[in-house]
Design an enzyme around this catalytic site. Structure first.
Site, PDB file in Angstrom:
ATOM      1  CG  HIS A   1      -2.047   2.789   0.853  1.00  0.00           C
ATOM      2  ND1 HIS A   1      -3.093   3.607   0.507  1.00  0.00           N
ATOM      3  CD2 HIS A   1      -2.613   1.612   1.214  1.00  0.00           C
ATOM      4  CE1 HIS A   1      -4.232   2.964   0.655  1.00  0.00           C
ATOM      5  NE2 HIS A   1      -3.971   1.745   1.093  1.00  0.00           N
TER       6      HIS A   1
ATOM      7  CG  ASP B   1      -4.303   6.535  -0.737  1.00  0.00           C
ATOM      8  OD1 ASP B   1      -5.066   6.266   0.193  1.00  0.00           O
ATOM      9  OD2 ASP B   1      -3.379   5.782  -1.098  1.00  0.00           O
TER      10      ASP B   1
END
Ligand code: NAD
Ligand code: LMR
Length: 337
Positions: free
Chosen positions: A187, A159
């Site tokens: 996440h 990410d």
């Protein structure tokens, strides 16, 4: 030459491992002078595929790779390992959230926690990639009480890399010019990609990302959503979840844990929360961390906007809910979960 270290990759016959094993065996994580014994763990139906992976690793003729140990036995897979990439788990399909994998995958991490506890080195560094990564890491650590909980982490580096890449493209600079973009929380699609502390080098001068982008509605809107939904966008396009970029991020995460971060720079890792920034304690929450001597430390004292605080609260709540669900799936009274 240094003594070889043992490194396990689980899910070794899968698609992420196919990229990851090569990068690890080439020395991109532990250094170009560090010989490696690679343990490849998968499940019995994948033995044939695993044999093919072993053949290809041999055919790569990699000087640092001194031995390969393919196995379906966790006792062999985790024996004396110094680093563990826990990739093996079911990936989501189009239309699913990562937490929909919880009941199928969480039990894998109970078994692997128990095996790490019995067989791995006590200073093993564990990176959980398999989803839902934060809660799997929490479960894994809970079943490995003899290993310090600081040694368990979940991957949000993919990410971070996605967010950094979006900012570099927006400002029109190379990736290497952008630093200190943070991923907070889970996440999952509740994560908060935060460019508010980011720095960027433009024409030789260091600027804040906020000034360089000069578009608050983008930084709070399209930027956040693009990063939150990038995994789903890759699945929609490839019909399979991200693999090359996930393997690269796993290498980046372990590389920085092993080798440390440069002064003034930080990276994001899912680690045990101590309640910093009003996050829930005792979940695996992604924070900005600095790393020295293989120990991470949460970067404290950053000023967060009210917008950021509200986003952290949403993702923290989701992690708390996932933890409760994991407890019910495992029907567990593990005292430290
Ligand atoms: P894949 O299906 O290609 O491979 C998974 C492998 O794990 C398979 O070979 C399977 O046999 C193996 N496996 C299953 N149970 C196992 C067990 N108990 N022990 C050892 N091996 C086992 O999947 P993939 O694309 O490589 O993805 C793996 C996981 O990583 C998925 O859960 C995916 O959602 C996750 N992922 C996480 C991130 C992240 O940023 N954290 C990024 C991408 C993918
Ligand atoms: C990703 O972020 O690409 C992975 O977690 C895979 C997924 O399910 O999105």
């Amino acid at each position: 030459m240094a003594e070889p270290i043992r490194v396990v990759v689980t899910g070794a016959a899968g698609q992420i491992a196919y990229s990851l094993l090569y990068m690890v065996a080439r020395g991109e994580v532990f250094g170009k002078d560090q010989p490696i014994i690679l343990h490849l763990l998968d499940i019995p139906p994948m033995v044939g595929v695993l044999e093919g992976v072993v053949m290809e690793l041999a055919d790569c003729a990699l000087p640092l790779l001194v031995e390969v140990v393919p196995t379906t036995d966790p006792a062999v897979g985790f024996k004396d390992v110094s680093a563990a990439f826990l990739v093996g788990a079911m990936p989501r399909k189009e239309g699913m959230e990562r937490k929909d994998l919880l009941s199928a995958n969480v039990k894998i991490f109970r078994t692997q926690g128990q095996a790490l506890d019995k067989f791995a080195k006590k200073d093993v560094k564990v990176l959980v990639v398999g989803n839902p990564a934060n809660t799997n890491a929490l479960v894994c650590s809970s079943y490995a009480p003899s290993i310090p909980r600081e040694n368990f982490s979940a991957m949000t580096r993919l990410d971070q890399n996605r967010a950094t890449s979006q900012i570099a493209a927006k400002v029109g600079v190379p990736i290497s010019a952008v630093n200190n973009i943070i991923i907070w929380g889970n996440h999952s699609s509740t994560q908060y990609p935060d460019a508010g502390q980011g720095k960027v080098v433009v024409n030789g001068a260091v600027k804040s990302v906020v000034d360089a982008v000069n578009d608050a509605s983008y930084l709070q809107g399209a930027f956040v959503e693009t990063v939150q939904k990038r995994g789903a966008a890759v699945i929609a396009a490839r019909k399979m979840s991200s693999a090359m970029s996930a393997a690269k991020a796993a290498c980046d995460h372990m590389h920085d844990w092993w080798n440390g971060t440069a002064p003034g720079k930080f990276v994001s890792m899912g680690v045990f929360s101590d309640g910093s920034y009003n996050s829930p304690k005792d979940v695996i929450f992604s924070f900005p961390v600095e790393i020295k001597n293989k120990q991470w430390k949460i970067v404290e004292g950053l000023t967060l906007s009210d917008f950021a605080k509200s986003k952290l609260s949403i993702t923290g709540k989701e992690l708390q809910e996932e933890k409760d669900e994991a407890l019910s799936v495992l029907d567990s009274n593990v005292s430290n979960l």
